[in-house]
Motif scaffolding. Structure first.
Motif, PDB file in Angstrom:
ATOM      1  N   ARG A   1       0.831  -1.201   0.000  1.00 36.01           N
ATOM      2  CA  ARG A   1       0.000   0.000   0.000  1.00 36.01           C
ATOM      3  C   ARG A   1       0.866   1.251   0.000  1.00 36.01           C
ATOM      4  O   ARG A   1       0.569   2.229  -0.711  1.00 36.01           O
ATOM      5  CB  ARG A   1      -0.911  -0.012   1.228  1.00 36.01           C
ATOM      6  N   SER A   2       1.963   1.220   0.738  1.00 36.62           N
ATOM      7  CA  SER A   2       2.871   2.365   0.772  1.00 36.62           C
ATOM      8  C   SER A   2       3.483   2.601  -0.605  1.00 36.62           C
ATOM      9  O   SER A   2       3.621   3.753  -1.058  1.00 36.62           O
ATOM     10  CB  SER A   2       3.970   2.120   1.803  1.00 36.62           C
ATOM     11  N   TYR A   3       3.858   1.510  -1.279  1.00 38.76           N
ATOM     12  CA  TYR A   3       4.419   1.638  -2.638  1.00 38.76           C
ATOM     13  C   TYR A   3       3.382   2.255  -3.581  1.00 38.76           C
ATOM     14  O   TYR A   3       3.698   3.138  -4.387  1.00 38.76           O
ATOM     15  CB  TYR A   3       4.843   0.256  -3.133  1.00 38.76           C
ATOM     16  N   LEU A   4       2.140   1.802  -3.459  1.00 37.33           N
ATOM     17  CA  LEU A   4       1.065   2.340  -4.304  1.00 37.33           C
ATOM     18  C   LEU A   4       0.876   3.838  -4.070  1.00 37.33           C
ATOM     19  O   LEU A   4       0.765   4.624  -5.015  1.00 37.33           O
ATOM     20  CB  LEU A   4      -0.230   1.577  -4.014  1.00 37.33           C
TER      21      LEU A   4
ATOM     22  N   ILE B   1       5.735 -17.924 -10.742  1.00 28.76           N
ATOM     23  CA  ILE B   1       4.795 -18.201  -9.648  1.00 28.76           C
ATOM     24  C   ILE B   1       3.576 -17.289  -9.690  1.00 28.76           C
ATOM     25  O   ILE B   1       2.614 -17.516  -8.946  1.00 28.76           O
ATOM     26  CB  ILE B   1       5.497 -18.064  -8.285  1.00 28.76           C
ATOM     27  N   GLY B   2       3.581 -16.263 -10.531  1.00 26.02           N
ATOM     28  CA  GLY B   2       2.427 -15.371 -10.571  1.00 26.02           C
ATOM     29  C   GLY B   2       2.653 -14.207 -11.508  1.00 26.02           C
ATOM     30  O   GLY B   2       3.641 -14.156 -12.245  1.00 26.02           O
ATOM     31  N   VAL B   3       1.713 -13.264 -11.457  1.00 22.33           N
ATOM     32  CA  VAL B   3       1.773 -12.067 -12.300  1.00 22.33           C
ATOM     33  C   VAL B   3       1.477 -10.852 -11.432  1.00 22.33           C
ATOM     34  O   VAL B   3       0.521 -10.862 -10.639  1.00 22.33           O
ATOM     35  CB  VAL B   3       0.769 -12.148 -13.461  1.00 22.33           C
ATOM     36  N   LEU B   4       2.313  -9.814 -11.581  1.00 21.54           N
ATOM     37  CA  LEU B   4       2.125  -8.538 -10.890  1.00 21.54           C
ATOM     38  C   LEU B   4       1.438  -7.575 -11.856  1.00 21.54           C
ATOM     39  O   LEU B   4       1.846  -7.445 -13.003  1.00 21.54           O
ATOM     40  CB  LEU B   4       3.473  -7.969 -10.453  1.00 21.54           C
ATOM     41  N   ILE B   5       0.372  -6.913 -11.418  1.00 20.28           N
ATOM     42  CA  ILE B   5      -0.371  -5.980 -12.277  1.00 20.28           C
ATOM     43  C   ILE B   5      -0.567  -4.664 -11.538  1.00 20.28           C
ATOM     44  O   ILE B   5      -0.980  -4.658 -10.369  1.00 20.28           O
ATOM     45  CB  ILE B   5      -1.744  -6.558 -12.684  1.00 20.28           C
ATOM     46  N   PHE B   6      -0.257  -3.550 -12.229  1.00 15.64           N
ATOM     47  CA  PHE B   6      -0.561  -2.213 -11.728  1.00 15.64           C
ATOM     48  C   PHE B   6      -1.779  -1.691 -12.495  1.00 15.64           C
ATOM     49  O   PHE B   6      -1.844  -1.820 -13.716  1.00 15.64           O
ATOM     50  CB  PHE B   6       0.592  -1.238 -11.965  1.00 15.64           C
ATOM     51  N   GLN B   7      -2.735  -1.090 -11.782  1.00 15.03           N
ATOM     52  CA  GLN B   7      -3.806  -0.339 -12.445  1.00 15.03           C
ATOM     53  C   GLN B   7      -3.319   1.096 -12.577  1.00 15.03           C
ATOM     54  O   GLN B   7      -2.985   1.741 -11.594  1.00 15.03           O
ATOM     55  CB  GLN B   7      -5.113  -0.412 -11.660  1.00 15.03           C
ATOM     56  N   MET B   8      -3.257   1.571 -13.820  1.00 15.22           N
ATOM     57  CA  MET B   8      -2.576   2.836 -14.115  1.00 15.22           C
ATOM     58  C   MET B   8      -3.275   4.029 -13.479  1.00 15.22           C
ATOM     59  O   MET B   8      -4.509   4.111 -13.476  1.00 15.22           O
ATOM     60  CB  MET B   8      -2.498   3.046 -15.627  1.00 15.22           C
TER      61      MET B   8
ATOM     62  N   PHE C   1      -0.324   4.819  -7.914  1.00 17.05           N
ATOM     63  CA  PHE C   1      -1.065   3.872  -8.742  1.00 17.05           C
ATOM     64  C   PHE C   1      -2.497   3.763  -8.232  1.00 17.05           C
ATOM     65  O   PHE C   1      -2.782   3.971  -7.045  1.00 17.05           O
ATOM     66  CB  PHE C   1      -0.404   2.485  -8.733  1.00 17.05           C
ATOM     67  N   TYR C   2      -3.417   3.398  -9.135  1.00 12.21           N
ATOM     68  CA  TYR C   2      -4.815   3.229  -8.736  1.00 12.21           C
ATOM     69  C   TYR C   2      -4.982   1.953  -7.919  1.00 12.21           C
ATOM     70  O   TYR C   2      -5.705   1.933  -6.935  1.00 12.21           O
ATOM     71  CB  TYR C   2      -5.703   3.174  -9.977  1.00 12.21           C
ATOM     72  N   ASP C   3      -4.308   0.875  -8.295  1.00 11.08           N
ATOM     73  CA  ASP C   3      -4.373  -0.375  -7.553  1.00 11.08           C
ATOM     74  C   ASP C   3      -3.194  -1.251  -7.958  1.00 11.08           C
ATOM     75  O   ASP C   3      -2.580  -1.041  -9.019  1.00 11.08           O
ATOM     76  CB  ASP C   3      -5.687  -1.116  -7.838  1.00 11.08           C
ATOM     77  N   ILE C   4      -2.864  -2.225  -7.098  1.00  8.26           N
ATOM     78  CA  ILE C   4      -1.812  -3.207  -7.375  1.00  8.26           C
ATOM     79  C   ILE C   4      -2.397  -4.592  -7.107  1.00  8.26           C
ATOM     80  O   ILE C   4      -3.048  -4.817  -6.081  1.00  8.26           O
ATOM     81  CB  ILE C   4      -0.563  -2.969  -6.508  1.00  8.26           C
TER      82      ILE C   4
END
Length: 772
Positions: A188-191, A279-286, A196-199
Motif C-alpha cells: 500500500r505504501s508503494y502504491l 509463480i504469478g503475475v504482478l499488475i498495476f492499475q494505471m 497507482f490506482y491499484d496493485i
C-alpha cells in the motif's frame, strides 16, 4: 464587357480621376493586404512553433513516465518481498475457506452480507454507468475462497467504500490474514508513493486475483474463467503469464472496467519468477491523475505558453481522450453545452458527469487525430472536439503497446487576436486615405484634361475627313508633343491611303500561295501514313484468316492513330497454331515501324530458325530486335511487350510465354479467371535479361483464353476519369464468358467507348479471345 464599354464612354476628366483613384486604391490595398497577411503568417508560424515546443516537451514527459512505470513493475516483480508475498498469498488463498471452517449458519451469513453489498452498493453504482444493467449472477464470485475473502475484506470490512485498503488484516487469524498483515502495508505504501490506482497479485495457474490493495469486486475472482475474464486486465494477465521472459511487460489501453464502476481503466503486467520458476503475475492499475498532471501542467496551462484556451491532450486509437479536457476542468457548463451542440450522445455526457472525467469518453475525431494516428506529425488549423477552430500541432507518441497521439492546440481566435487588431487599424487608415485620394484625383484630373479637350475638338475634325485641318502647337510638354504627332499623322494618313490597297493585294496573294503549299504538304503526309497503313495491314492477318484457323475467336484491334504500335501475328505449323498480341514501344508511325521489326522477327523465328516453343521464339525475337536496333549509328533501346501462345486444337494443349503481358484462362465451369503471369522483362534490350518461361496448360473443351496489350486497361475514363485497370477487365470478361466470341468483341468495344467517353484514346488496343 459592359463595364469596359461604359468606361470608354466616359470623358477624359472622369477617366483620369478614376485612374488616379484605382492606382492609389490598388496600392494601399496591396500594401494593406501584404501587411495583414505577413503579420498573420508570422504570428501563425510563431504560434505553431510554440505549440510544437509544448507538444515535444509533453511528449517527452509522458514517454519518460511510461518508461519509468515499465522499469518500476519489472523491479517490483523481482523484489524478494513481492516474491515471498506472492508465495504466501497463493498458499493462504488455497486454504482460507478450510481455515475459517464456517458453520452452515455462518456460511449463510457470509453470503448474505456479500450479496447485500453487491445489491445495495456495487450494482446500483455500476448500473448508473452502463447501458445494459448488470445483475448479481454475472458478477458474484463462484470460488469458495473468493467468497470468504470478499466478505472478510469488502462486505465485512468496517471501512467505507474507497477506504477498504486501510484495513491491514481481518480478525480471522487465518494464514492469509497473517500474510496480509505482513505485506499489505508495504505494498500500500508503494502504491501511495507512486500514485497507482491499484496493485494486484494474480495466481499464474488459476488466474485468481489473490491480492489487491483497494479490494474492489475483482478481488479473489479468476481472470481465466471468472466474471472479468474478457476485460483488458485479463488480456494483460494472459500475455504476461504466457511469457517466459522475466523482464516482459504488457501494457493495455484504457477500457471501461466494471469493478471500477465501468470507469475507464488501464493495466500494466509483468510475470513474477522465483528463480526460474514462474509463480504469478504482478499488475498495476494505471493512475490517470499522473497523466493528467503531466498533460495539464497541474492546471497551469499559461505557464507553458498555452494562454487562455490552449491545451495538450492524448488521444488513443479509439479516438477518445486519455487525460482530462481543460474546458471540462475550467468551465464545465459551457463545455457540456458545446459538446451537446455538436451531437455528443446523452449517455456519454451522463458518464462524463458521473465519473467526473473525460478520459475514454470524450470523442476526438478530428482531422489532426486522424492524421496523427496514421503516423503523421504536422501543424494545421481545423475544428477541435468542441467544434471550435484551433491551431494544432500533433504527432504519434512512442509508448510501447500503446497507439496514442499527442495534440497541442490553442483556439484560433486567441492565437490571431493581435492580427484582428492589426486588421482593424489597417481598415481605419485605408478609408481615411481613400477619401483623401478621391479629392486629390478630382483636382489633378481637371488640371490635366483642360488642354486635352481643346486638342480633342481639333482631332474630331481630322477624323471627319478634313485632312487639311490646322493644329496649333502650344507648349513643349506631352500635350505639345501630341499636337505635333497629329500633324505628322495627317501626312502619314495621306500616304497610307494611296499605298494601302496595293499592299493588301500583295499580302493576300502571298498568303494564298502559302496556304496552298501547306495543304499540299499535308496531303503528302497523310498519303504516306495511309500507305504505311496498307503495308501494316499486309503483315497483320485478317480477322477472317484468324477465324478460319480458330473458328470460335475474336480479335478486338483498335489503333489510336491511323497506323498502330500494337499488332497481332499468327502462323500455323504442324497442327500448332502460333498466335501473338504484341505491344511495341510508342504508337502511330514510330510504333508501326517497330511493329514491322517485330512481325518480321516472328516470321524469321518460325521459318528461318524453325522454332516452335513460345519461350524459345521470344528469346530469339529478343536477339533479333537487339541486333536490328544496335546495327545503326545510334543505339535504340526500344522494344516490345507481348503474349505468344501455341495452341493444338486436337490435343487441346496450350503453351504460352509472355513479356509483361499475362494470359488469362476461364474454365468452362470455373468460378474465377485463372492468370498465368508473364516474365517481368520486355522483348529487346534489358539489363537483367533471363530466358523467357514456357508455360504448358492442358485445356478442356469450352475453355476460353485471353491475351492482350495494355491499351484497354490503361485507358482513362469513367465518371472519375481513372484508368480502366486489369481488375475491371478481368471482371468484365468473366461476366460475358457465356456470350459468343463475336458478342464478346462487340461488348468489349461498347464498354471501351462508353468508358472513354469524350476523352482521347491514349494507346493502341489489342485484345484476343479464343474458345477451345
Amino acid at each position: 464587357m459592359t463595364i469596359v464599354k461604359k468606361f470608354n464612354n466616359l470623358n477624359i476628366n472622369v477617366k483620369l480621376a478614376l485612374a488616379f483613384f484605382v492606382i492609389a486604391f490598388l496600392s494601399i490595398t496591396v500594401i494593406g493586404f501584404l501587411a495583414y497577411f505577413k503579420g498573420k503568417n508570422s504570428l501563425e508560424e510563431e504560434s505553431f512553433n510554440r505549440l510544437t515546443a509544448v507538444r515535444e516537451m509533453k511528449a517527452s514527459q509522458i514517454e519518460d513516465y511510461f518508461r519509468d512505470i515499465r522499469n518500476q513493475i519489472i523491479t517490483f516483480s523481482e523484489d524478494h518481498t513481492i516474491i515471498e508475498a506472492m508465495q504466501a498469498f497463493k498458499a493462504g488463498f488455497d486454504t482460507i475457506h478450510h481455515e475459517v471452517d464456517y458453520s452452515k449458519f455462518e456460511q449463510t451469513q457470509v453470503e448474505d452480507r456479500l450479496k447485500n453489498y453487491y445489491e445495495a452498493e456495487f450494482l446500483p453504482r455500476l448500473n448508473e454507468n452502463v447501458e445494459i444493467s448488470g445483475d448479481l449472477d454475472h458478477h458474484y464470485p463462484k470460488h469458495p475462497s473468493s467468497i470468504v475473502l470478499q466478505d472478510l475484506y469488502i462486505s465485512n470490512n468496517p471501512n467505507k467504500v474507497g477506504q477498504k485498503h486501510f484495513l491491514d488484516a481481518a480478525q480471522d487469524e487465518s494464514f492469509y490474514s497473517q500474510t496480509h498483515r505482513k505485506y499489505h502495508p508495504l505494498i500500500r505504501s508503494y502504491l501511495e508513493k507512486f500514485e497507482f490506482y491499484d496493485i494486484f497479485l494474480v495466481d499464474n495457474e488459476t488466474g485468481h486475483i489473490i491480492y489487491s490493495v483497494y479490494k474492489e469486486v475483482d478481488f479473489g475472482t479468476s481472470l481465466i474463467d471468472g466474471p472479468y475474464a474478457n476485460s483488458n486486465i485479463a488480456r494483460a494477465y494472459r500475455e504476461a503469464n504466457e511469457s517466459r521472459n522475466k523482464d516482459y511487460v504488457k501494457l493495455v489501453d484504457f477500457e471501461p472496467y466494471h469493478p471500477s464502476y465501468n470507469a475507464p481503466a488501464s493495466f500494466i503486467a509483468s510475470p513474477i519468477f522465483d528463480g526460474n520458476t514462474q509463480i504469478g503475475v504482478l499488475i498495476f492499475q494505471m493512475p490517470i491523475q499522473k497523466i493528467n498532471d503531466i498533460m495539464t501542467n497541474r492546471h497551469e496551462w499559461a505557464d507553458v505558453g498555452l494562454g487562455k484556451s490552449g491545451e495538450t491532450y492524448i488521444v488513443a486509437d479509439d479516438y477518445t481522450l486519455r487525460n482530462q479536457s481543460r474546458f471540462f476542468i475550467e468551465d464545465r457548463e459551457n463545455y457540456f453545452k458545446m459538446i451537446t451542440d455538436i451531437g455528443t450522445p446523452e449517455s456519454t455526457i451522463t458518464q462524463i458527469k458521473n465519473f467526473e472525467s473525460t478520459v475514454g469518453l470524450q470523442s476526438v475525431h478530428t482531422e489532426g487525430t486522424q492524421s496523427a494516428l496514421k503516423g503523421e506529425s504536422d501543424t494545421k488549423i481545423f475544428n477541435d472536439y468542441r467544434g471550435v477552430p484551433v491551431l494544432s500541432s500533433y504527432k504519434p507518441l512512442e509508448i510501447e503497446d500503446m497507439h496514442w497521439v499527442i495534440m497541442s492546440e490553442i483556439d484560433k481566435d486567441e492565437a490571431f487576436s493581435h492580427v484582428y487588431n492589426l486588421r482593424k487599424n489597417i481598415i481605419v487608415v485605408f478609408f481615411g486615405l481613400l477619401i483623401a485620394i478621391i479629392i486629390a484625383a478630382l483636382f489633378i484630373s481637371k488640371k490635366i484634361t483642360k488642354p486635352i479637350k481643346i486638342l480633342t475638338a481639333k482631332a474630331e475634325e481630322l477624323a471627319e475627313g478634313n485632312l487639311d485641318v490646322h493644329i496649333n502647337v502650344e507648349g513643349e510638354d506631352e500635350i505639345g508633343t501630341l499636337s505635333k504627332s497629329f500633324n505628322h499623322m495627317q501626312h502619314s494618313i495621306k500616304d497610307l491611303v494611296h499605298n494601302l490597297e496595293e499592299k493588301v493585294q500583295e499580302r493576300t496573294k502571298e498568303l494564298q500561295s502559302q496556304k496552298e503549299m501547306v495543304e499540299e504538304k499535308n496531303r503528302e503526309i497523310v498519303d504516306s501514313i495511309n500507305y504505311a497503313l496498307r503495308l501494316q495491314r499486309a503483315i497483320i492477318p485478317t480477322e477472317a484468316k484468324v477465324r478460319s484457323v480458330l473458328p470460335d475467336s475474336f480479335v478486338y484491334f483498335k489503333p489510336k492513330d491511323i497506323v498502330s504500335g500494337d499488332f497481332y501475328w499468327m502462323n500455323v505449323i504442324d497442327e500448332k497454331i502460333l498466335i501473338a498480341a504484341i505491344d511495341c514501344t510508342g504508337h502511330g508511325v514510330p510504333g508501326a515501324m517497330v511493329s514491322v521489326v517485330g512481325a518480321n522477327g516472328l516470321n524469321r523465328c518460325v521459318k528461318e530458325f524453325n522454332l516452335r516453343q513460345p519461350a524459345e521464339i521470344l528469346d530469339k525475337l529478343t536477339d533479333l530486335v537487339k541486333e536490328t536496333f544496335e546495327s545503326g549509328e545510334d543505339k535504340v533501346k526500344d522494344g516490345m511487350d507481348g503474349a505468344l501462345c501455341s495452341i493444338n486444337l486436337k490435343t487441346r494443349t496450350l503453351e504460352y510465354a509472355g513479356a509483361h503481358n499475362p494470359l488469362w484462362i476461364i474454365r468452362k465451369d470455373g468460378e474465377e479467371v485463372i492468370e498465368i503471369k508473364a516474365d517481368k522483362q520486355p522483348i529487346g534490350d534489358f539489363d537483367f535479361r533471363k530466358p523467357f518461361t514456357n508455360h504448358a496448360v492442358q485445356l478442356n473443351k469450352g475453355d476460353q483464353i485471353y491475351f492482350f496489350s495494355d491499351g484497354y486497361v490503361d485507358q482513362f475514363g469513367g465518371p472519375k476519369g481513372k484508368k480502366f485497370k486489369y481488375k475491371t477487365l478481368k471482371k468484365l470478361l468473366f461476366e460475358i464468358r457465356d456470350k459468343s466470341m463475336q458478342q464478346q468483341e462487340e461488348f468489349l468495344d461498347i464498354t471501351f467507348n462508353e468508358w472513354k467517353g469524350d476523352l482521347e484514346q491514349l494507346d493502341d488496343v489489342c485484345v484476343i479471345g479464343v474458345r477451345i
